[in-house]
Design an enzyme around this catalytic site. Sequence first.
Site, PDB file in Angstrom:
ATOM      1  N   LYS A  10      15.998  39.663  26.177  1.00  0.00           N
ATOM      2  CA  LYS A  10      16.939  38.669  25.646  1.00  0.00           C
ATOM      3  C   LYS A  10      18.280  38.724  26.372  1.00  0.00           C
ATOM      4  O   LYS A  10      18.889  39.791  26.498  1.00  0.00           O
ATOM      5  CB  LYS A  10      17.167  38.904  24.151  1.00  0.00           C
ATOM      6  CG  LYS A  10      15.877  38.819  23.319  1.00  0.00           C
ATOM      7  CD  LYS A  10      15.245  37.460  23.435  1.00  0.00           C
ATOM      8  CE  LYS A  10      13.961  37.375  22.636  1.00  0.00           C
ATOM      9  NZ  LYS A  10      13.250  36.102  22.894  1.00  0.00           N
ATOM     10  N   HIS A  21       9.557  31.672  27.753  1.00  0.00           N
ATOM     11  CA  HIS A  21      10.346  32.148  26.622  1.00  0.00           C
ATOM     12  C   HIS A  21      11.393  33.159  27.091  1.00  0.00           C
ATOM     13  O   HIS A  21      11.318  33.677  28.189  1.00  0.00           O
ATOM     14  CB  HIS A  21       9.428  32.805  25.572  1.00  0.00           C
ATOM     15  CG  HIS A  21       8.744  31.815  24.695  1.00  0.00           C
ATOM     16  ND1 HIS A  21       8.571  32.003  23.352  1.00  0.00           N
ATOM     17  CD2 HIS A  21       8.191  30.610  24.973  1.00  0.00           C
ATOM     18  CE1 HIS A  21       7.937  30.963  22.830  1.00  0.00           C
ATOM     19  NE2 HIS A  21       7.686  30.114  23.798  1.00  0.00           N
ATOM     20  N   ASP A  41       9.839  27.289  15.924  1.00  0.00           N
ATOM     21  CA  ASP A  41       9.544  28.266  16.978  1.00  0.00           C
ATOM     22  C   ASP A  41       8.976  29.566  16.408  1.00  0.00           C
ATOM     23  O   ASP A  41       9.359  30.013  15.334  1.00  0.00           O
ATOM     24  CB  ASP A  41      10.851  28.562  17.731  1.00  0.00           C
ATOM     25  CG  ASP A  41      10.616  29.318  19.026  1.00  0.00           C
ATOM     26  OD1 ASP A  41      11.585  29.874  19.557  1.00  0.00           O
ATOM     27  OD2 ASP A  41       9.456  29.379  19.473  1.00  0.00           O
ATOM     28  N   HIS A  42       8.002  30.131  17.148  1.00  0.00           N
ATOM     29  CA  HIS A  42       7.402  31.414  16.765  1.00  0.00           C
ATOM     30  C   HIS A  42       6.938  31.403  15.311  1.00  0.00           C
ATOM     31  O   HIS A  42       7.314  32.246  14.507  1.00  0.00           O
ATOM     32  CB  HIS A  42       8.384  32.566  17.001  1.00  0.00           C
ATOM     33  CG  HIS A  42       8.452  32.962  18.444  1.00  0.00           C
ATOM     34  ND1 HIS A  42       7.396  33.532  19.109  1.00  0.00           N
ATOM     35  CD2 HIS A  42       9.441  32.822  19.348  1.00  0.00           C
ATOM     36  CE1 HIS A  42       7.743  33.756  20.369  1.00  0.00           C
ATOM     37  NE2 HIS A  42       8.965  33.327  20.544  1.00  0.00           N
ATOM     38  N   GLU A  98       2.675  24.106  21.128  1.00  0.00           N
ATOM     39  CA  GLU A  98       2.804  25.185  22.122  1.00  0.00           C
ATOM     40  C   GLU A  98       2.100  26.441  21.631  1.00  0.00           C
ATOM     41  O   GLU A  98       2.199  26.798  20.456  1.00  0.00           O
ATOM     42  CB  GLU A  98       4.281  25.494  22.395  1.00  0.00           C
ATOM     43  CG  GLU A  98       4.453  26.733  23.305  1.00  0.00           C
ATOM     44  CD  GLU A  98       5.846  26.917  23.859  1.00  0.00           C
ATOM     45  OE1 GLU A  98       6.338  25.987  24.535  1.00  0.00           O
ATOM     46  OE2 GLU A  98       6.453  27.971  23.596  1.00  0.00           O
TER      47      GLU A  98
HETATM   48  O1  LIG Z   1      15.426  34.759  18.933  1.00  0.00           O
HETATM   49  C1  LIG Z   1      14.406  34.098  18.655  1.00  0.00           C
HETATM   50  O2  LIG Z   1      13.606  34.352  17.749  1.00  0.00           O
HETATM   51  C2  LIG Z   1      14.076  32.878  19.507  1.00  0.00           C
HETATM   52  O3  LIG Z   1      15.254  32.436  20.180  1.00  0.00           O
HETATM   53  C3  LIG Z   1      12.998  33.208  20.551  1.00  0.00           C
HETATM   54  O4  LIG Z   1      13.408  34.336  21.286  1.00  0.00           O
HETATM   55  C4  LIG Z   1      12.757  31.996  21.435  1.00  0.00           C
HETATM   56  O5  LIG Z   1      11.378  31.708  21.423  1.00  0.00           O
HETATM   57  C5  LIG Z   1      13.169  32.221  22.839  1.00  0.00           C
HETATM   58  O6  LIG Z   1      12.395  32.656  23.661  1.00  0.00           O
HETATM   59  C6  LIG Z   1      14.581  31.906  23.196  1.00  0.00           C
HETATM   60  O7  LIG Z   1      14.892  32.361  24.458  1.00  0.00           O
END
Ligand SMILES: O=C(O)[C@@H](O)[C@H](O)[C@H](O)C(=O)CO
Length: 494
Positions: A316, A348, A165-166, A274
């Site tokens: 978040k 996200h 991810d990312h 993605e």
């Molecule tokens: O905290 C992170 O780096 C990941 O969880 C990131 O935020 C993820 O892509 C996401 O959106 C989880 O909700």
Amino acid sequence: MKQLIEAIQSGNISAFASPAIHVYEASFTQIGSTSLVLVRTEAGKKLIAVGEGDLYDQLQGEIVDGGKAAPLSHENRLTLNKFLPYTAPQAFGTQVATMGLGDRLGIASPGHIQTIRGKDIRPVLAQQSIRELALTGRTYEDVLDAAAYAVLQEGYKDGYGADGDHLKKEEDIEYALRLGFTMLTLDCSENIDNTIESLSEAEIAAKYEQLPASLRSHYEGRYLLAAPNVPGATLAYTPEALKKDVLIYDAAINFMEAIFRKYIVTLDRAVDFEISIDETATPTSPEAHYLVANELRDRGVAIFSMAPRFCGEFQKGIDYIGDIAQFERELASHAAIAVHFEYKLSIHSGSDKFSVFPLIGQYTNGLFHIKTAGTNWLEAVRVVAKVNPSLYRRMHQYAFEHFNEATAYYHVTTDINAIVPLAEVSDADLPNYMEENNARQLLHITYGLLLQAKNADGSKQFADEFFQTLAEQEDVFAAGLRHHIGRHLELLGK
Ligand SMILES: O=C(O)[C@@H](O)[C@H](O)[C@H](O)C(=O)CO
């Protein structure tokens, strides 16, 4: 252990009961002449294998009472992947809803599987960003190992994904692919020019004129001569808006194409690719989304999902912040664009966005990808608040003292001074902090600092006690995830 070995040999593990050994009955598996089960003892979880054959021989462990006790090691996970294909991750493609269930601790996936099993959605259990690995000190090997053993433990055979991810750097993409990750989330935020947002219209026009004439005519010919026809989407390009979007996204589109050609096209296996343009200061207008998607399609770049940055705030671990009517209007277009280009809309920071989940389920017709991670960590913190108030208080206080350091990693608008002081909260009321946005974000973004904090002697200040508490409360944690993530799925229409 002898009685357990005999129970496994007889294939009747439900007859076995012991205060010292908890058997995960759903894990019981027979491959050839090998029988296998996952158990929890005072010393932690382990595999117990009985019989003979390749699986038995290849598992690394010690012989005990005629059977083999094997650790949940990386090497043994690779062996299990070979003999039990369902314990290895898979790509899902665009025709099934999927949910990223980021597990920063490596202990949440059993609860996630219990929550999602039987629903019209598939779990991406092994989802972690490089940022999360850096903050928790884990590796992608750890992430895959934890997910695979959870799948074995729960006997979950419907498939799960693994999302690098990312990812921004090629070495991280290579790392995730080398390990067999089945989803790549390409983070394009460093290739998106957010400085354009702060320029005047005249400055944008002047900068735009510096682009090659061929590039300018390419974009003008495709987006100004006629409005795109995307059923369900409201799209209108003005010369000024187009110039801005070209300056903001053109380099990012080139980056997306380059990574696709170098890493995705060359693979001998399916990978869900993605595109993430959500972690930028610039909200993604539907017009910008369409422009990026249209350019990718015309360059032959096939994607699994796209994560735009929606209007308002997807912060978040807390609910949506913003004008829900505007969010709905733009969501309708974003979802229609995804349908038009045959990929899924990816949401996200999907944790706890309860007020907009019904809209997301509605406008995507239940075909979406949604990512969570922080909320799963906070459910673990909630358990600690319930059963180990002393530890919670120490973690809360540490988070409060180190909050500013954590804001370097995550965009939040937390007011930590609005959080009720610990001294005013009874032990019984500590879990209520998990119902208050500022406290949620305080504990959310400091997860790395808390897990890595050390005492003067180098021992972990919180992590060892934290994991011991969660191990003792495994069922409470799983129940909390079933409730909380279950609420996510229910509101999403799953
Ligand atoms: O905290 C992170 O780096 C990941 O969880 C990131 O935020 C993820 O892509 C996401 O959106 C989880 O909700």
